[in-house]
Motif scaffolding. Structure first.
Motif, PDB file in Angstrom:
ATOM      1  N   UNK A 164       0.812  -1.223   0.000  1.00  0.00           N
ATOM      2  CA  UNK A 164       0.000   0.000   0.000  1.00  0.00           C
ATOM      3  C   UNK A 164       0.844   1.271   0.000  1.00  0.00           C
ATOM      4  N   UNK A 165       2.078   1.188   0.531  1.00  0.00           N
ATOM      5  CA  UNK A 165       2.906   2.395   0.643  1.00  0.00           C
ATOM      6  C   UNK A 165       3.313   2.960  -0.713  1.00  0.00           C
ATOM      7  N   UNK A 166       3.375   2.106  -1.729  1.00  0.00           N
ATOM      8  CA  UNK A 166       3.733   2.598  -3.071  1.00  0.00           C
ATOM      9  C   UNK A 166       2.550   3.255  -3.770  1.00  0.00           C
ATOM     10  N   UNK A 167       1.359   3.105  -3.163  1.00  0.00           N
ATOM     11  CA  UNK A 167       0.147   3.644  -3.785  1.00  0.00           C
ATOM     12  C   UNK A 167      -0.341   4.933  -3.131  1.00  0.00           C
ATOM     13  N   UNK A 168       0.200   5.235  -1.950  1.00  0.00           N
ATOM     14  CA  UNK A 168      -0.297   6.424  -1.232  1.00  0.00           C
ATOM     15  C   UNK A 168       0.872   7.312  -0.802  1.00  0.00           C
ATOM     16  N   UNK A 169       0.523   8.524  -0.449  1.00  0.00           N
ATOM     17  CA  UNK A 169       1.500   9.450   0.135  1.00  0.00           C
ATOM     18  C   UNK A 169       0.845  10.076   1.355  1.00  0.00           C
ATOM     19  N   UNK A 170       1.426   9.825   2.530  1.00  0.00           N
ATOM     20  CA  UNK A 170       0.855  10.373   3.756  1.00  0.00           C
ATOM     21  C   UNK A 170       0.919  11.901   3.730  1.00  0.00           C
ATOM     22  N   UNK A 171      -0.185  12.520   4.119  1.00  0.00           N
ATOM     23  CA  UNK A 171      -0.221  13.977   4.252  1.00  0.00           C
ATOM     24  C   UNK A 171      -0.108  14.394   5.712  1.00  0.00           C
ATOM     25  N   UNK A 172      -0.771  13.656   6.593  1.00  0.00           N
ATOM     26  CA  UNK A 172      -0.775  14.047   8.010  1.00  0.00           C
ATOM     27  C   UNK A 172       0.397  13.446   8.786  1.00  0.00           C
ATOM     28  N   UNK A 173       0.781  12.221   8.482  1.00  0.00           N
ATOM     29  CA  UNK A 173       1.782  11.503   9.278  1.00  0.00           C
ATOM     30  C   UNK A 173       3.169  12.108   9.094  1.00  0.00           C
ATOM     31  N   UNK A 174       3.771  12.554  10.209  1.00  0.00           N
ATOM     32  CA  UNK A 174       5.076  13.218  10.162  1.00  0.00           C
ATOM     33  C   UNK A 174       6.173  12.453  10.898  1.00  0.00           C
ATOM     34  N   UNK A 175       5.786  11.637  11.902  1.00  0.00           N
ATOM     35  CA  UNK A 175       6.794  10.958  12.722  1.00  0.00           C
ATOM     36  C   UNK A 175       6.404   9.505  12.931  1.00  0.00           C
ATOM     37  N   UNK A 176       7.347   8.611  12.668  1.00  0.00           N
ATOM     38  CA  UNK A 176       7.142   7.176  12.858  1.00  0.00           C
ATOM     39  C   UNK A 176       8.224   6.671  13.808  1.00  0.00           C
ATOM     40  N   UNK A 177       7.801   6.299  14.997  1.00  0.00           N
ATOM     41  CA  UNK A 177       8.699   5.729  15.996  1.00  0.00           C
ATOM     42  C   UNK A 177       8.330   4.258  16.155  1.00  0.00           C
ATOM     43  N   UNK A 178       9.320   3.446  16.501  1.00  0.00           N
ATOM     44  CA  UNK A 178       9.027   2.019  16.666  1.00  0.00           C
ATOM     45  C   UNK A 178       9.920   1.425  17.743  1.00  0.00           C
ATOM     46  N   UNK A 179       9.439   0.359  18.358  1.00  0.00           N
ATOM     47  CA  UNK A 179      10.130  -0.245  19.506  1.00  0.00           C
ATOM     48  C   UNK A 179       9.475  -1.591  19.803  1.00  0.00           C
ATOM     49  N   UNK A 180      10.196  -2.441  20.510  1.00  0.00           N
ATOM     50  CA  UNK A 180       9.608  -3.684  20.988  1.00  0.00           C
ATOM     51  C   UNK A 180      10.253  -4.928  20.411  1.00  0.00           C
ATOM     52  N   UNK A 181      10.825  -4.817  19.224  1.00  0.00           N
ATOM     53  CA  UNK A 181      11.527  -5.926  18.585  1.00  0.00           C
ATOM     54  C   UNK A 181      12.384  -5.338  17.468  1.00  0.00           C
ATOM     55  N   UNK A 182      13.125  -6.191  16.778  1.00  0.00           N
ATOM     56  CA  UNK A 182      14.019  -5.715  15.722  1.00  0.00           C
ATOM     57  C   UNK A 182      13.208  -5.221  14.525  1.00  0.00           C
ATOM     58  N   UNK A 183      13.569  -4.042  14.029  1.00  0.00           N
ATOM     59  CA  UNK A 183      12.969  -3.513  12.800  1.00  0.00           C
ATOM     60  C   UNK A 183      13.902  -3.836  11.640  1.00  0.00           C
TER      61      UNK A 183
END
Length: 506
Positions: free
Chosen positions: A259-278
């Motif tokens: 889906x990421x190749x089909x859309x472009x986020x307008x509102x989302x500015x920050x993506x944080x992640x944690x809990x396991x290996x990315x």
């Protein structure tokens, strides 16, 4: 600085009274309402004289957060229970904790009475408690005795003996962490948090208290949406969510969906992640298609108030490279200790140990296992200085960034060679044919086992040949187990315990 984390809500309700604070798929509350409803819960608890250690057994919702804050206003400690946990585990936790009360609803009340020994615990029905008038004097008197080293919450994690362990976190850990999060990631009253983490999982602390401190808004994303990753971007845009703090598995699923190749986020500015290996393979999909977003990898065990190191992703990585877990958060120190308890030098592998304000008070009513995990810093002979031994193997690279290798108990000896299973997992995850991977060791058959979600008609032999280009021969899995979906645990992480008990040694 506050002595109780509930003062964060007090301040937010004063500064942002009519601003939306929390929202689920049924309700939305302003900061003023958030505080008022929490104080009603607190008044009910105090009138019943049931303050102490109080469980919360509710579906994930605004009501859960109001219950947490109500418990804090009563001068008590909250303990989140997962409503989906097996009855045997629920019973074990309640027997171990012996709570003074449990806040629940009518369905939860029936299950608690049927499946557990409540002893002296009083069942508090949320809607009933919400009808209690606010008693400001009772609340003020209860908070006067709270200091920042008192416990704010207890979260139960798995225990090696089969008995869940209750991690006891102090108010000061949460207060310190919230300030770091807000300052480091430049959060403010316009920040809208898209919550994914269950409230019995410590990743939720960033959303709950980070939002309160900056006057932001927490939107509890319906849990069913995480089963449909292609729908998540639409929901994020619809709700104008501009920050998410999710476990990597969810971000991986979104990346793998295409889906990421089909859309472009307008509102989302920050993506944080944690809990396991990315894995960098999926992170690179995010970074290539959503290049304007700020990305950060956070790391931390439950025993250190959620997070103790971070890495702002600001350089390129190959798909098969590990992503650094970075450097220590403010007011936190990291030590990498070798097996002889001496300090590891640059490039040397050792166990990651943590010092700082966020350190847990230990495991509830478990002095022996507490003393093994929380111990005197062996590098300091001059005064008492506790460290937490994470059990994670890491090394520091020549850029002074910490690189995570895997669990100490996942370091194996195979055919005379010492191997980190995490390194094999990173390599497998980097292959285009593999959407998700988990690597375990079968001690009975002396075999490395790769569990994988595989796309296409690729044969096992072809996958293993590709892995030979990335790894030493002795690190190549002896068996591949193909799964349509690798199971996840209640926190959204790969369920290694399930895989081991159901597939390994068979």
């Amino acid at each position: 600085m506050f002595s109780s984390a509930i003062k964060i809500l007090d301040k937010a309700a004063t500064n942002f009274a009519e601003k939306a604070a929390i929202e689920d798929n049924q309700n939305s509350y302003t900061y003023s309402e958030y505080r008022n409803y929490a104080k009603k819960i607190a008044s009910y608890i105090l009138n019943k004289n049931k303050n102490g250690f109080i469980g919360v057994f509710l579906p994930k919702s605004c009501n859960t957060l109001i219950s947490f804050m109500g418990i804090l206003y009563s001068g008590s400690t909250y303990v989140p229970f997962d409503i989906n946990m097996p009855s045997a585990r629920l019973s074990k936790i309640i027997s171990h904790l012996k709570p003074s009360a449990i806040i629940t609803d009518s369905a939860g009340s029936e299950r608690l009475k049927k499946d557990t020994d409540l002893s002296d615990a009083e069942i508090i029905i949320f809607d009933t408690a919400l009808g209690c008038p606010v008693d400001e004097n009772l609340i003020e008197n209860s908070l006067m005795s709270i200091i920042d080293t008192d416990p704010i919450y207890i979260m139960y994690t798995s225990g090696s003996t089969g008995m869940p362990k209750g991690v006891v976190i102090p108010h000061k850990g949460v207060i310190d962490y919230a300030h770091w999060v807000v300052n480091k990631f430049d959060l403010n009253e316009n920040t809208i948090f898209g919550n994914q983490a269950p409230f019995h999982f410590d990743n939720s602390i960033l959303d709950i208290y980070g939002a309160m401190l900056c006057g932001g808004k927490v939107i509890i994303i319906p849990e069913v949406l995480f089963n449909f990753p292609v729908k998540l971007p639409e929901y994020i845009e619809q709700k104008n969510i501009n920050l998410i703090f999710w476990v990597p598995t969810v971000l991986i699923n979104v990346a793998n969906s295409g889906i990421l190749s089909e859309i472009k986020f307008k509102s989302l500015k920050k993506v944080l992640f944690c809990g396991e290996v990315m894995p960098n393979k999926q992170l690179n999909i995010w970074r290539k298609t959503q290049s304007d977003i700020f990305y950060a990898n956070l790391y931390g065990p439950t025993e250190i108030t959620d997070v103790c190191t971070y890495y702002i992703v600001n350089e390129d990585f190959a798909d098969n490279e590990p992503l650094p877990i970075g450097i220590a958060c403010e007011n936190t120190k990291t030590l990498i200790l070798k097996e002889d308890n001496t300090k590891a030098e640059i490039g040397e592998i050792g166990e990651l140990c943590i010092l700082g304000t966020g350190l847990a008070l230990g495991y509830f009513n478990e002095p022996e296992i507490t003393s093994k995990a929380f111990m005197q810093n062996p590098l300091n002979k001059k005064y008492r200085e506790l460290i937490y031994r994470t059990g994670d193997l890491v090394f520091e690279n020549n850029k002074n960034l910490i690189i995570y290798l895997g669990r100490k108990d996942s370091q194996i000896k195979h055919k005379g060679n010492r191997i980190e299973l995490g390194e094999i997992e990173v390599a497998a995850q980097s292959l285009e044919e593999i959407e998700k991977a988990c690597v375990l060791y079968d001690d009975i058959n002396a075999e490395i086992v790769l569990f994988a979600e595989i796309c296409g008609d690729v044969k096992d032999r072809e996958i293993l040949n590709k892995m030979k280009r990335l790894l030493q021969n002795y690190m190549i899995p002896g068996k591949i187990i193909r799964l349509e979906k690798i199971p996840l645990n209640a926190n959204g992480k790969l369920d290694r315990v399930y895989l081991k008990s159901n597939y390994i040694g068979k």
